[in-house]
Design a protein around this motif. Sequence first.
Motif, PDB file in Angstrom:
ATOM      1  N   MET A   1      -7.996 -10.808   2.012  1.00  0.00           N
ATOM      2  CA  MET A   1      -6.263 -10.825   1.493  1.00  0.00           C
ATOM      3  C   MET A   1      -6.115  -9.459   1.533  1.00  0.00           C
ATOM      4  N   ILE A   2      -5.052  -8.938   2.240  1.00  0.00           N
ATOM      5  CA  ILE A   2      -4.344  -7.740   1.975  1.00  0.00           C
ATOM      6  C   ILE A   2      -2.942  -7.540   1.696  1.00  0.00           C
ATOM      7  N   ILE A   3      -2.679  -6.825   0.674  1.00  0.00           N
ATOM      8  CA  ILE A   3      -1.332  -6.624   0.036  1.00  0.00           C
ATOM      9  C   ILE A   3      -0.912  -5.282   0.421  1.00  0.00           C
ATOM     10  N   LYS A   4       0.523  -5.252   1.089  1.00  0.00           N
ATOM     11  CA  LYS A   4       0.866  -4.274   1.661  1.00  0.00           C
ATOM     12  C   LYS A   4       1.570  -3.523   0.322  1.00  0.00           C
ATOM     13  N   MET A   5       1.351  -2.367  -0.075  1.00  0.00           N
ATOM     14  CA  MET A   5       2.095  -1.713  -1.016  1.00  0.00           C
ATOM     15  C   MET A   5       2.751  -0.377  -0.703  1.00  0.00           C
ATOM     16  N   PRO A   6       3.578   0.056  -1.535  1.00  0.00           N
ATOM     17  CA  PRO A   6       4.364   1.140  -0.991  1.00  0.00           C
ATOM     18  C   PRO A   6       3.419   2.202  -1.077  1.00  0.00           C
ATOM     19  N   GLY A  28       3.052  -8.868 -12.280  1.00  0.00           N
ATOM     20  CA  GLY A  28       3.989  -9.441 -11.667  1.00  0.00           C
ATOM     21  C   GLY A  28       4.170  -8.681 -10.030  1.00  0.00           C
ATOM     22  N   CYS A  29       3.791  -7.497  -9.651  1.00  0.00           N
ATOM     23  CA  CYS A  29       3.907  -7.155  -8.375  1.00  0.00           C
ATOM     24  C   CYS A  29       2.831  -7.863  -7.563  1.00  0.00           C
ATOM     25  N   VAL A  30       1.727  -8.115  -8.041  1.00  0.00           N
ATOM     26  CA  VAL A  30       0.594  -8.799  -7.218  1.00  0.00           C
ATOM     27  C   VAL A  30       0.974 -10.356  -7.120  1.00  0.00           C
ATOM     28  N   ARG A  31       1.582 -10.796  -7.992  1.00  0.00           N
ATOM     29  CA  ARG A  31       2.067 -12.304  -7.839  1.00  0.00           C
ATOM     30  C   ARG A  31       3.210 -12.464  -6.864  1.00  0.00           C
ATOM     31  N   ASP A  32       4.267 -11.538  -6.879  1.00  0.00           N
ATOM     32  CA  ASP A  32       5.421 -11.494  -6.049  1.00  0.00           C
ATOM     33  C   ASP A  32       4.716 -11.239  -4.743  1.00  0.00           C
ATOM     34  N   ALA A  33       3.911 -10.349  -4.432  1.00  0.00           N
ATOM     35  CA  ALA A  33       3.397 -10.013  -3.103  1.00  0.00           C
ATOM     36  C   ALA A  33       2.713 -11.191  -2.702  1.00  0.00           C
TER      37      ALA A  33
END
Length: 461
Positions: A1-6, A28-33
Amino acid sequence: MIIKMPENAKFILDTMHKAGFEAYIVGGCVRDALLGREPMDWDITTNALPEDTKKLFRRTIDTGIEHGTVTVMMGKEGYEVTTYRIDGKYEDSRHPSEVTFTKNLTEDMRRRDFTINAMAYNDEEGLIDRFGGVEDLEKKLIRCVGNAHERFSEDALRIMRAVRFSAQLDYEIEEETKEAIKELAPTLKKISAERIQVELIKLLESDHPEKFMDLYDLGITKVVLPEFDACMETEQNNPHHLYDVGTHIVKSLSYVKSDKVLRLAMLLHDIGKPLTKTNDDNNICHFHGHAQLGAKMAEDIFRRLKFDRDTMDRVCNLIKYHDDRFPAEPRSVRRAMNRVGVEDFTLLLDVKYADTMAQSSYYQKEKLQALKDIRVLYDKIKKENDCVTLKQLAVGGKDLICLGIAPGRQIGDILNAMLSDVIDEPAHNTKEYLLEPERLKNVFMKEHEQGEDHEKESSDN
């Protein structure tokens, strides 16, 4: 699982990793992503101490350094970087008396409120989920991390946050979490009004404002908005209504757009009904004067919850006029625009629409058609720039002073009399008409006589 972050967030993580520290985006940023939403903030957790973080970056701000938080500035954007910590005893149901820094990520995650907010991520290790956050996202559940009673005892505001997240995400609250809320809801008395207000607004502005009913069912409104509990206990035996006052209020919330002023207006539009209820000989309920009383009650509520003046004034204005009835005729609409205020008139129509939609079908079609007709007239009045305010009047105070009328209250009275005339007859809004000597003399004498009558009444009393 990859989360694209700024890129900025990734740069901070990479910098800390190169320096030998652990670092993850968290909360929250992980949850929303994971939900495919655009995170508002990208918070970072690390085993680096605050002083270590400050050494690694050129610009930092000590936003909460006593609790391990340093804000790293990347251009104009700030990223909160917080050291893993274990919270001490919560003595005020909001803040820990002390914090202890730890090197263990799991210990840090254990202190967080809900499982869906207790996940971390970086590109090297992927998703760190040690409390079932992903599973609860899939089940659409709001569940406390560990023991719910302990989490809410630590921070009573989490009680409001549980319902707020439920509304924002359209999730259900897990049973153990729900039972703990019911038991500990009274501890919200220890939370500042400002904090309660913020959570209330976030809930109301969500896509599911009907979740407000959970605040009542869980005993929360009894603490933060007891006036609503009285509404839930007030029946409306009237052909125009289907529900008790409280249920009607909650139903109406979903019929206005997500706007703070509108949602607050719907929440409080009938708050005065319990205290104005009467029954006629046929046992039909009436609530005469509830709008005026409701506006006064709303003002008290807004003061109690520390709302800003502009929000309070605009919402109270809508409540005051929400039950006004006027025909779909140009003159009546112009007068209503003047009375309510041009800026908020369309909001009043939105409020009246929502109010009607949450009522019974009795004359509902006719009410809705009347509102449509009024909107058409409003658009026409605006397009033609008909005068409905003193600012639009062709005559001003200087014009009257130039004609020899002494400055003072009578200037305002004369201008208001002129405004009343042109609201009824827009074509009269010209200097030639309004300042015609004989007409102006009649207006002046009428206002002068009314002023003398007022002074006589005051002296008699």
